[in-house]
Design a protein around this motif. Structure first.
Motif, PDB file in Angstrom:
ATOM      1  N   VAL A  59       0.827  -1.191   0.000  1.00 17.72           N
ATOM      2  CA  VAL A  59       0.000   0.000   0.000  1.00 17.72           C
ATOM      3  C   VAL A  59       0.872   1.256   0.000  1.00 17.72           C
ATOM      4  N   LEU A  60       2.141   1.071   0.321  1.00 13.77           N
ATOM      5  CA  LEU A  60       3.085   2.196   0.280  1.00 13.77           C
ATOM      6  C   LEU A  60       3.954   2.149  -0.968  1.00 13.77           C
ATOM      7  N   GLY A  61       3.632   1.245  -1.859  1.00  8.83           N
ATOM      8  CA  GLY A  61       4.319   1.253  -3.147  1.00  8.83           C
ATOM      9  C   GLY A  61       5.546   0.384  -3.247  1.00  8.83           C
ATOM     10  N   PHE A  62       5.765  -0.482  -2.274  1.00  7.66           N
ATOM     11  CA  PHE A  62       6.927  -1.358  -2.391  1.00  7.66           C
ATOM     12  C   PHE A  62       6.641  -2.707  -1.744  1.00  7.66           C
ATOM     13  N   THR A  63       7.456  -3.673  -2.123  1.00 13.20           N
ATOM     14  CA  THR A  63       7.339  -5.011  -1.560  1.00 13.20           C
ATOM     15  C   THR A  63       8.722  -5.517  -1.223  1.00 13.20           C
ATOM     16  N   GLN A  64       8.754  -6.380  -0.220  1.00  9.24           N
ATOM     17  CA  GLN A  64      10.005  -7.055   0.109  1.00  9.24           C
ATOM     18  C   GLN A  64       9.981  -8.411  -0.581  1.00  9.24           C
ATOM     19  N   ASP A  65      10.865  -8.604  -1.558  1.00  9.24           N
ATOM     20  CA  ASP A  65      10.911  -9.888  -2.236  1.00  9.24           C
ATOM     21  C   ASP A  65      11.975 -10.783  -1.626  1.00  9.24           C
ATOM     22  N   LEU A  66      11.933 -12.051  -2.008  1.00 14.64           N
ATOM     23  CA  LEU A  66      12.939 -12.971  -1.493  1.00 14.64           C
ATOM     24  C   LEU A  66      14.318 -12.596  -1.979  1.00 14.64           C
ATOM     25  N   PHE A  67      14.400 -12.260  -3.245  1.00 11.53           N
ATOM     26  CA  PHE A  67      15.698 -11.880  -3.805  1.00 11.53           C
ATOM     27  C   PHE A  67      15.424 -10.978  -5.000  1.00 11.53           C
ATOM     28  N   ASP A  68      16.450 -10.346  -5.461  1.00 14.78           N
ATOM     29  CA  ASP A  68      16.320  -9.408  -6.557  1.00 14.78           C
ATOM     30  C   ASP A  68      16.473 -10.158  -7.876  1.00 14.78           C
ATOM     31  N   ASP A  69      15.384 -10.255  -8.634  1.00 15.89           N
ATOM     32  CA  ASP A  69      15.465 -10.960  -9.915  1.00 15.89           C
ATOM     33  C   ASP A  69      15.324  -9.985 -11.082  1.00 15.89           C
ATOM     34  N   SER A  70      15.533  -8.715 -10.778  1.00 14.82           N
ATOM     35  CA  SER A  70      15.357  -7.730 -11.844  1.00 14.82           C
ATOM     36  C   SER A  70      16.640  -7.558 -12.659  1.00 14.82           C
ATOM     37  N   GLY A  71      17.770  -7.952 -12.065  1.00 16.23           N
ATOM     38  CA  GLY A  71      19.027  -7.834 -12.787  1.00 16.23           C
ATOM     39  C   GLY A  71      19.097  -8.877 -13.893  1.00 16.23           C
ATOM     40  N   ASP A  72      19.489  -8.443 -15.067  1.00 14.38           N
ATOM     41  CA  ASP A  72      19.551  -9.366 -16.189  1.00 14.38           C
ATOM     42  C   ASP A  72      20.979  -9.888 -16.313  1.00 14.38           C
ATOM     43  N   LEU A  73      21.141 -11.195 -16.137  1.00 15.82           N
ATOM     44  CA  LEU A  73      22.518 -11.719 -16.189  1.00 15.82           C
ATOM     45  C   LEU A  73      22.906 -12.137 -17.603  1.00 15.82           C
ATOM     46  N   GLU A  74      24.224 -12.072 -17.866  1.00 13.31           N
ATOM     47  CA  GLU A  74      24.725 -12.374 -19.209  1.00 13.31           C
ATOM     48  C   GLU A  74      24.631 -13.869 -19.510  1.00 13.31           C
ATOM     49  N   PRO A  75      24.635 -14.213 -20.789  1.00 13.09           N
ATOM     50  CA  PRO A  75      24.519 -15.619 -21.205  1.00 13.09           C
ATOM     51  C   PRO A  75      25.586 -16.504 -20.569  1.00 13.09           C
ATOM     52  N   GLU A  76      26.804 -16.014 -20.480  1.00 17.13           N
ATOM     53  CA  GLU A  76      27.877 -16.833 -19.905  1.00 17.13           C
ATOM     54  C   GLU A  76      27.607 -17.140 -18.428  1.00 17.13           C
ATOM     55  N   ALA A  77      27.182 -16.094 -17.703  1.00 16.25           N
ATOM     56  CA  ALA A  77      26.856 -16.290 -16.292  1.00 16.25           C
ATOM     57  C   ALA A  77      25.706 -17.285 -16.156  1.00 16.25           C
ATOM     58  N   ALA A  78      24.738 -17.175 -17.056  1.00 18.37           N
ATOM     59  CA  ALA A  78      23.594 -18.079 -17.015  1.00 18.37           C
ATOM     60  C   ALA A  78      24.040 -19.528 -17.242  1.00 18.37           C
ATOM     61  N   ALA A  79      24.967 -19.699 -18.182  1.00 15.68           N
ATOM     62  CA  ALA A  79      25.446 -21.048 -18.485  1.00 15.68           C
ATOM     63  C   ALA A  79      26.169 -21.651 -17.288  1.00 15.68           C
ATOM     64  N   SER A  80      27.049 -20.866 -16.668  1.00 13.05           N
ATOM     65  CA  SER A  80      27.805 -21.386 -15.523  1.00 13.05           C
ATOM     66  C   SER A  80      26.854 -21.679 -14.372  1.00 13.05           C
ATOM     67  N   LEU A  81      25.837 -20.848 -14.231  1.00 10.46           N
ATOM     68  CA  LEU A  81      24.833 -21.065 -13.192  1.00 10.46           C
ATOM     69  C   LEU A  81      24.129 -22.393 -13.425  1.00 10.46           C
ATOM     70  N   ALA A  82      23.755 -22.619 -14.663  1.00 15.17           N
ATOM     71  CA  ALA A  82      23.009 -23.838 -14.978  1.00 15.17           C
ATOM     72  C   ALA A  82      23.844 -25.083 -14.705  1.00 15.17           C
TER      73      ALA A  82
END
Lengths: 202, 202
Positions: A130-153
């Motif tokens: 109601v105040l315009g914000f939420t506390q999320d579990l983690f920040d998923d708004s950052g877009d990670l690069e393909p290489e980082a995604a591959a190593s993550l996977a």
DNA sequence: CTTGTCGTCTTTACATCGTAAGGTTAACCC
DNA sequence: GGGTTAACCTTACGATGTAAAGACGACAAG
């Protein structure tokens, strides 16, 4: 107060110190204590000042439109002052602006036909949204690069398949595209508003 | 780590300092830096340790029962460690326990038939509630005395009628009785679970 | 047995923080 | 013009995070 807001906007809220704020004002640190009881008091004032920036006037046709309008206004303020959630959370007691704001929100619901009990529930369901914000579990708004995604996977795919699947879907190249926080906020708000409408009818 | 949790349970999280924690362990402050990069790292570890205490096994019949079970388990942990929300919020990056937990939650939804997009929405809707806590606008769980209530009503009743009406309803003598945080949490969770079920079917 | 490496803990030091105590100064009222 | 007051300043203290350098024991290699 205005100087403190400016400083927080520029350097973040945790870099607000009495000395730095005083310097900003061309003054010594201890001078601030004539206008503020202590630092907690200052931060409370900051939080209330941001809340005070939210316009509470509504021209919505019904409670749903009005609530949506006021919450989006709140979100606009919060986005302009990213430190606001922290400040609000650290608040010890609601200030006058917070009181005014919460009164406006409750008013919208009560005038919209919600009972006291329903309104109370609605406030707990909405929470900080109601105040315009939420506390999320983690920040998923950052877009990670393909290489980082591959190593993550490869690193976590075995042990945490679902989490990785989701993380990959939220990248630029993923099936969902990068996470749009604003769209998610709006979607969640609409989800709750619809639920509240049902709650009211039952 | 265990000593840090004990200290936080006893004195609150903001009273954790390197020196105090070291003293707790019969050691000098600087010795901690052999095991921890810096204080932020320590707090991240703390947050992950609490999350690690949440049992992720579920025996629910369906996704709804499983999700309810895991969230209530999380809430139990959070209630045992009131500083946990603060620690989790201050976390810079999710640790291994957080990853494990979020993977379990996503797994419940995916196995329950939610699409990736729906699951993503669900996570944003649930927000921190999935970890057993919510950020409210203000604390309405404290029950104020009749005299305080009366002065409140006369002082603010004119300017903030709706807020006062609500505040009075939530007192012991009010129409709603004192606010039961657990009941409100459960109600809000059920509200969201029902909404998610509808979301899935559409 | 010696020597070198390594992990743990200690000592000392520094910059920064909030704020208590007391002093200065300028404006203003009677 | 004496007194009051509000704003500001100076000095000081204890607490904090942590950089730098060293002490000390365990242990493997010579």
């Amino acid at each position: 107060m205005a100087a403190a807001i400016e400083l927080a906007d520029r350097d973040g809220i945790e870099s607000i110190s009495m000395r730095k704020l005083a310097q900003e004002l061309g003054v010594e640190a201890m001078s601030l204590y004539t206008h503020v009881r202590n630092k907690a008091d200052l931060l409370d004032g900051l939080a209330d000042a941001v809340i005070g920036q939210i316009p509470t006037s509504t021209d919505g046709a019904d409670w749903k439109a009005s609530l949506r309008q006021i919450v989006f206004a709140a979100r606009g303020v919060v986005l302009r002052h990213p430190w606001a959630p922290r400040a609000v959370q650290a608040q010890t007691a609601p200030g006058p602006a917070a009181l005014h704001y919460i009164n406006a929100v409750i008013g919208i619901l009560r005038e919209g036909g919600f009972s006291i009990a329903q309104t109370h529930h609605a406030l707990h369901i909405l929470g900080s949204r109601v105040l315009g914000f939420t506390q999320d579990l983690f920040d998923d708004s950052g877009d990670l690069e393909p290489e980082a995604a591959a190593s993550l996977a490869s690193a976590l795919g075995q042990s945490h398949p679902y989490a990785v699947e989701m993380a990959l879907a939220v990248t630029h190249a993923g099936t969902l595209g990068p996470c749009d926080d604003d769209a998610e906020f709006e979607f969640a708000l609409e989800f709750i508003l619809d639920g509240l409408a049902r709650l009211q009818q039952s």
